[in-house]
Design a protein around this motif. Structure first.
Motif, PDB file in Angstrom:
ATOM      1  N   ARG A  12     -94.221 -36.256  -7.939  1.00 42.18           N
ATOM      2  CA  ARG A  12     -93.769 -35.593  -6.707  1.00 42.18           C
ATOM      3  C   ARG A  12     -93.233 -36.630  -5.711  1.00 42.18           C
ATOM      4  O   ARG A  12     -92.175 -36.436  -5.106  1.00 42.18           O
ATOM      5  CB  ARG A  12     -94.908 -34.792  -6.084  1.00 42.18           C
ATOM      6  CG  ARG A  12     -94.511 -34.078  -4.793  1.00 42.18           C
ATOM      7  CD  ARG A  12     -95.617 -33.186  -4.258  1.00 42.18           C
ATOM      8  NE  ARG A  12     -95.669 -31.968  -5.058  1.00 42.18           N
ATOM      9  CZ  ARG A  12     -96.698 -31.601  -5.819  1.00 42.18           C
ATOM     10  NH1 ARG A  12     -97.786 -32.330  -5.871  1.00 42.18           N
ATOM     11  NH2 ARG A  12     -96.656 -30.485  -6.524  1.00 42.18           N
ATOM     12  N   GLN A  22     -87.767 -29.482  -6.902  1.00 41.96           N
ATOM     13  CA  GLN A  22     -88.185 -29.197  -8.280  1.00 41.96           C
ATOM     14  C   GLN A  22     -87.096 -28.449  -9.033  1.00 41.96           C
ATOM     15  O   GLN A  22     -86.831 -28.740 -10.197  1.00 41.96           O
ATOM     16  CB  GLN A  22     -89.484 -28.383  -8.297  1.00 41.96           C
ATOM     17  CG  GLN A  22     -90.697 -29.178  -7.931  1.00 41.96           C
ATOM     18  CD  GLN A  22     -91.971 -28.351  -7.995  1.00 41.96           C
ATOM     19  OE1 GLN A  22     -91.939 -27.134  -8.048  1.00 41.96           O
ATOM     20  NE2 GLN A  22     -93.100 -29.045  -7.980  1.00 41.96           N
ATOM     21  N   TYR A  34     -88.280 -24.025 -12.613  1.00 38.89           N
ATOM     22  CA  TYR A  34     -88.929 -25.257 -12.172  1.00 38.89           C
ATOM     23  C   TYR A  34     -90.420 -25.280 -12.498  1.00 38.89           C
ATOM     24  O   TYR A  34     -91.132 -26.229 -12.165  1.00 38.89           O
ATOM     25  CB  TYR A  34     -88.711 -25.487 -10.670  1.00 38.89           C
ATOM     26  CG  TYR A  34     -89.346 -24.435  -9.795  1.00 38.89           C
ATOM     27  CD1 TYR A  34     -90.672 -24.559  -9.382  1.00 38.89           C
ATOM     28  CD2 TYR A  34     -88.633 -23.329  -9.362  1.00 38.89           C
ATOM     29  CE1 TYR A  34     -91.262 -23.594  -8.582  1.00 38.89           C
ATOM     30  CE2 TYR A  34     -89.202 -22.365  -8.562  1.00 38.89           C
ATOM     31  CZ  TYR A  34     -90.522 -22.501  -8.170  1.00 38.89           C
ATOM     32  OH  TYR A  34     -91.115 -21.546  -7.383  1.00 38.89           O
ATOM     33  N   SER A  38     -93.311 -28.284 -11.944  1.00 38.55           N
ATOM     34  CA  SER A  38     -94.503 -28.057 -11.134  1.00 38.55           C
ATOM     35  C   SER A  38     -95.777 -28.396 -11.904  1.00 38.55           C
ATOM     36  O   SER A  38     -96.678 -29.049 -11.375  1.00 38.55           O
ATOM     37  CB  SER A  38     -94.538 -26.594 -10.666  1.00 38.55           C
ATOM     38  OG  SER A  38     -95.738 -26.340  -9.962  1.00 38.55           O
ATOM     39  N   GLU A  41     -96.055 -32.193 -12.122  1.00 40.85           N
ATOM     40  CA  GLU A  41     -96.410 -32.788 -10.832  1.00 40.85           C
ATOM     41  C   GLU A  41     -97.853 -32.484 -10.435  1.00 40.85           C
ATOM     42  O   GLU A  41     -98.512 -33.310  -9.808  1.00 40.85           O
ATOM     43  CB  GLU A  41     -95.459 -32.307  -9.734  1.00 40.85           C
ATOM     44  CG  GLU A  41     -94.074 -32.890  -9.849  1.00 40.85           C
ATOM     45  CD  GLU A  41     -93.168 -32.493  -8.711  1.00 40.85           C
ATOM     46  OE1 GLU A  41     -93.616 -31.788  -7.770  1.00 40.85           O
ATOM     47  OE2 GLU A  41     -91.983 -32.906  -8.731  1.00 40.85           O
TER      48      GLU A  41
END
Length: 83
Positions: A12, A22, A34, A38, A41
């Motif tokens: 991130r 993202q 995305y 996610s 991250e």
């Protein structure tokens, strides 16, 4: 029931430094959503080796910088990686 600890990473942080969202990263990697970005991250999953290198290139960093904490652990435990 045991809860998994998130996989520590700097994805991130490097994405934000690159000025990307993202959804931007997902599009550049060829994903329609995305959600995978996610998950990576948030430490819920690892990207494939190919995607790890693609993300590193996109963020202009070395692949191991994205997972620095894990890299440090490997260096401490593995005599092959010690300098």
């Amino acid at each position: 029931m045991t809860t998994k600890q998130p996989i520590p990473n700097s994805l991130r942080s490097y994405r934000k430094q690159a000025g990307l969202r993202q959804v931007d990263v997902a599009a550049r990697l060829g994903f329609t959503s995305y959600e995978r970005i996610s998950h990576w991250e948030n430490g819920l999953a690892f990207p494939s080796v190919t995607n790890l290198f693609r993300i590193a290139a996109l963020y202009h960093v070395l692949p191991h910088e994205l997972y620095a904490e894990i890299w440090k652990e490997i260096q401490q435990c593995d005599p092959v990686t010690r300098h």
